[in-house]
Design an enzyme around this catalytic site. Structure first.
Site, PDB file in Angstrom:
ATOM      1  N   HIS A   1      18.872   0.681   1.377  1.00 16.57           N
ATOM      2  CA  HIS A   1      17.438   0.975   1.431  1.00 16.57           C
ATOM      3  C   HIS A   1      16.622  -0.286   1.698  1.00 16.57           C
ATOM      4  O   HIS A   1      15.662  -0.256   2.491  1.00 16.57           O
ATOM      5  CB  HIS A   1      16.982   1.627   0.127  1.00 16.57           C
ATOM      6  CG  HIS A   1      15.509   1.906   0.081  1.00 16.57           C
ATOM      7  ND1 HIS A   1      14.914   2.925   0.803  1.00 16.57           N
ATOM      8  CD2 HIS A   1      14.497   1.267  -0.571  1.00 16.57           C
ATOM      9  CE1 HIS A   1      13.616   2.914   0.589  1.00 16.57           C
ATOM     10  NE2 HIS A   1      13.328   1.921  -0.237  1.00 16.57           N
TER      11      HIS A   1
ATOM     12  N   CYS B   1       0.821  -1.208   0.000  1.00 16.07           N
ATOM     13  CA  CYS B   1       0.000   0.000   0.000  1.00 16.07           C
ATOM     14  C   CYS B   1       0.856   1.260   0.000  1.00 16.07           C
ATOM     15  O   CYS B   1       0.432   2.310  -0.487  1.00 16.07           O
ATOM     16  CB  CYS B   1      -0.899   0.024   1.242  1.00 16.07           C
ATOM     17  SG  CYS B   1      -2.195  -1.216   1.226  1.00 16.07           S
TER      18      CYS B   1
END
Length: 440
Positions: free
Chosen positions: A94, A53
């Site tokens: 990351h 999401c």
């Protein structure tokens, strides 16, 4: 894997740089579709994609950054204003931060670790994971596990969405309850995921655009469905607990819409209100608003913030370890090539020496004599290459790629591209970015 294939390149449209609407616009049909797109691009050796999401991310392994950027462009992610492109080291770090939960809307949330792992399994099933991303992604998963096992990063709540569910848990039995979320924005997404973690029987997301709600529901483990606001009255009648967070200028849950809802617990996160004041006048309705959430969020915010510092230390530690392992493997690859070259010379010269001995002797060379000659040659090679071997390992540890390149030229002069390749600010050159790492 090809010896030159080594560079990780990434692109993402994700929190915190992108809004929920940005992410919705960037979403692909599925992770499998992203992997298919990447795999079809020329020069792509490996690919990995993550879609939730709050993020759409894609990574490839190629021989050089330019090829990687070209391949990633096929996803269209770089066309979004909120997109972020990352090079080799930044991509690896990351991924660790994502798995650890420090890039999440809810600091330290648990669901993202499972999503990273699920995306890895999808890439394995698709055949797009190779040595480079195998090590990078599994290292990220390890960081995520350490963050949650060794710190308090996932304890308590600090977002309004999860705080709303936490408040509901304090006042009623949420487990196995029928839950509804009104609104499919950031807070609605967080509330839905918090309901999922709390073990509700079902999550219904009501939104003006049902498709946005479907994206949220698709990431939940609990049964769920998405409906339009025209079905809100029916949804409320079937729900035990409701979190409203639409951002609408006017109340969405009005007294008329909630007239047949019966006994229902509401948490209103809207500013202005999503639940009309008149709803609280219903005898069976309980309504809580933002003021009621202060105690829930204050008591855990400081604990998670402190834990985040510990998680950053874990990321630094594991990232440095990963780079050291890469460097060691890069050096080992060059050392192996050096020994291969020396072995070829040794075998040729031993064969020549034995041939001469046999031609000058009456009975030829027996096995014992042959073993002496071969042992002598092996010892000479080992002793002569001991110092260069250590020098190459030291050079790799210090990012001295000129020394590495010189060694390759000396032991493999046919190599045409022995010069070290600089990747912008990233020092490890592409041709030596070996991926077969091991944990210390």
């Amino acid at each position: 894997m090809n010896r030159n294939t080594s560079v990780v390149s990434g692109v993402r449209v994700a929190h915190p740089e992108a809004t929920v609407h940005d992410i919705e616009a960037a979403r692909a049909e599925s992770v499998a579709a992203l992997l298919d797109t990447l795999r079809a691009e020329s020069g792509v050796e490996e690919a990995y994609a993550l879609q939730t999401c709050n993020r759409v991310e894609a990574y490839v392994v190629t021989a050089d950054p330019e090829t990687g950027r070209h391949a990633l462009a096929a996803t269209g992610l770089d066309e979004h204003a909120a997109s972020v492109e990352t090079g080799h080291e930044e991509s690896l770090r990351h991924l660790m931060r994502v798995a650890a939960g420090v890039e999440s809307l809810v600091l330290g949330e648990d669901q993202i670790l499972g999503q990273v792992r699920s995306a890895y399994e999808s890439a394995v099933d698709a055949g797009t994971i190779g040595p480079v991303l195998e090590e990078g992604v599994t290292k990220a998963i390890r960081v995520g596990e350490r963050a949650r096992n060794e710190t308090a990063i996932n304890e308590g709540v600090v977002s309004l969405g999860s705080a709303a569910v936490n408040l509901a848990e304090r006042e009623l039995d949420v487990a196995d309850a029928a839950a509804a979320v009104v609104g499919a924005g950031e807070m609605g997404s967080l509330a839905a995921r918090a309901f999922d973690a709390a073990g509700v029987a079902e999550v219904v997301v009501a939104n003006r655009t049902p498709e946005h709600g479907e994206w949220i529901v698709s990431d939940l483990d609990a049964p769920g469905r998405a409906v339009g606001l025209d079905a809100l009255a029916e949804t409320l009648a079937e729900s035990d607990v409701v979190v409203a967070a639409t951002g609408s200028d006017d109340p969405v849950v009005t007294a008329d819409v909630a007239a047949d809802a019966g006994e229902t617990f509401y948490v209103d996160l809207g500013q202005p209100r999503d639940v009309a004041p008149a709803v609280a006048e219903h005898e069976a309705a309980s309504v809580r608003d933002l003021d009621d959430l202060e105690d829930v969020t204050d008591e855990t915010r400081e604990r998670r913030s402190s834990a985040a510092l510990a998680v950053e230390s874990i990321i630094d530690e594991e990232f440095d370890r990963l780079l050291s392992q890469y460097k060691r493997k890069r050096a080992d690859a060059v050392i192996a090539r050096m020994y291969e070259s020396a072995e070829r010379v040794k075998d040729r010269e031993v064969a020549t020496a034995l041939s001469r001995l046999e031609s000058h002797g009456d009975g030829g060379v027996d096995d014992a004599e042959r073993e002496v000659v071969e042992s002598l040659a092996d010892a000479l090679v080992s002793q002569m290459l001991a110092a260069p071997t250590q020098s190459l390992r030291d050079a790799a540890a210090e990012d001295d790629w000129e020394t590495i390149a010189t060694a390759i030229r000396l032991f493999d002069p046919d190599i045409e591209d022995a010069d070290p390749i600089r990747l912008g600010d990233e020092r490890p050159p592409a041709r030596f970015a070996a991926a077969e790492t091991e944990d210390d």
